[in-house]
Motif scaffolding. Structure first.
Motif, PDB file in Angstrom:
ATOM      1  N   LYS A   1       0.841  -1.210   0.000  1.00  0.00           N
ATOM      2  CA  LYS A   1       0.000   0.000   0.000  1.00  0.00           C
ATOM      3  C   LYS A   1       0.873   1.257   0.000  1.00  0.00           C
ATOM      4  O   LYS A   1       0.572   2.233  -0.688  1.00  0.00           O
ATOM      5  CB  LYS A   1      -0.928   0.007   1.207  1.00  0.00           C
ATOM      6  CG  LYS A   1      -2.036  -1.018   1.137  1.00  0.00           C
ATOM      7  CD  LYS A   1      -2.875  -0.995   2.410  1.00  0.00           C
ATOM      8  CE  LYS A   1      -3.893  -2.110   2.431  1.00  0.00           C
ATOM      9  NZ  LYS A   1      -4.613  -2.192   3.699  1.00  0.00           N
TER      10      LYS A   1
ATOM     11  N   GLU B   1       1.150   4.225  -2.880  1.00  0.00           N
ATOM     12  CA  GLU B   1       1.056   5.673  -2.612  1.00  0.00           C
ATOM     13  C   GLU B   1       2.270   6.413  -3.158  1.00  0.00           C
ATOM     14  O   GLU B   1       2.153   7.488  -3.744  1.00  0.00           O
ATOM     15  CB  GLU B   1       0.939   5.938  -1.114  1.00  0.00           C
ATOM     16  CG  GLU B   1      -0.460   5.893  -0.594  1.00  0.00           C
ATOM     17  CD  GLU B   1      -0.550   6.359   0.857  1.00  0.00           C
ATOM     18  OE1 GLU B   1       0.125   7.332   1.232  1.00  0.00           O
ATOM     19  OE2 GLU B   1      -1.305   5.719   1.604  1.00  0.00           O
TER      20      GLU B   1
ATOM     21  N   ASN C   1       2.210  11.984  -5.620  1.00  0.00           N
ATOM     22  CA  ASN C   1       3.578  11.905  -5.112  1.00  0.00           C
ATOM     23  C   ASN C   1       4.586  12.035  -6.243  1.00  0.00           C
ATOM     24  O   ASN C   1       5.635  12.675  -6.086  1.00  0.00           O
ATOM     25  CB  ASN C   1       3.799  10.609  -4.337  1.00  0.00           C
ATOM     26  CG  ASN C   1       5.069  10.654  -3.518  1.00  0.00           C
ATOM     27  OD1 ASN C   1       5.306  11.603  -2.774  1.00  0.00           O
ATOM     28  ND2 ASN C   1       5.889   9.637  -3.651  1.00  0.00           N
TER      29      ASN C   1
END
Length: 186
Positions: free
Chosen positions: A17, A21, A27
């Motif tokens: 996970k 991200e 990001n």
């Protein structure tokens, strides 16, 4: 991010996970913006000037202008000018045991502390954020230490769920801009 504990960090599903991200568009855009600022600060500004000129000029004019493009780095000049904390060497004093002052000075010299903290000051102005850590390095004489200063595109942070200003986990990562450099200056 939901609340987690140290055991979660070792869990492959949780790490998956986190990686998702890190690889997410928000990001990646953050890293791309940081990388662009870093490149401009490191004097690789010409390609960004030409990129902007390409939007404003026709191709023939761009070819003529390309060889005359000045690479005066205004961003770097402004950042360095605003970075005033280490213009003069700081005065460090040991309050309790004066004998430790010599040890402190050895540590400052060994870590190249003044130069590295000057870099921290500049990166903080350029990127509004940077990471500083002391890296142990094993060589033939044993361990030595080096201060490493990273720009935001070189790391990711998992915040503490109770206090978003506190990093709980720091992930050092290489940013792949997809750009390959030749030996010529950009």
């Amino acid at each position: 991010m939901k609340q987690f504990n140290e055991d979660d960090i070792l869990d492959p599903t949780f790490r998956g996970k986190i990686l998702k991200e890190i690889q997410g568009p928000e990001n990646q855009q953050r890293k791309a913006d940081s990388y662009k600022r870093w490149e401009i600060y490191k004097d690789r500004v010409k390609k960004y000037i030409l990129e902007q000129l390409q939007k404003e000029l026709d191709p023939e004019t761009l070819i003529e202008v390309e060889s005359r493009t000045s690479t005066i780095n205004v961003f770097k000049k402004v950042v360095n000018k605003k970075s005033r904390i280490y213009k003069t060497a700081p005065s460090r004093k040991v309050i309790q045991d004066k004998g430790d002052e010599e040890q402190l000075q050895k540590l400052v010299n060994c870590l190249n502390l003044d130069a590295e903290m000057k870099k921290v000051n500049r990166y903080t102005i350029a990127f509004k954020n940077c990471l500083v850590y002391v890296k142990p390095i094993l060589d033939k004489d044993g361990y030595r230490y080096k201060i490493v200063v990273l720009a935001p595109h070189e790391f990711d942070v998992i915040e503490d769920p109770q206090d978003k200003t506190v990093p709980r986990v720091i992930i050092l990562s290489e940013y792949d801009s997809g750009i390959t450099y030749s030996n010529e200056s950009a």
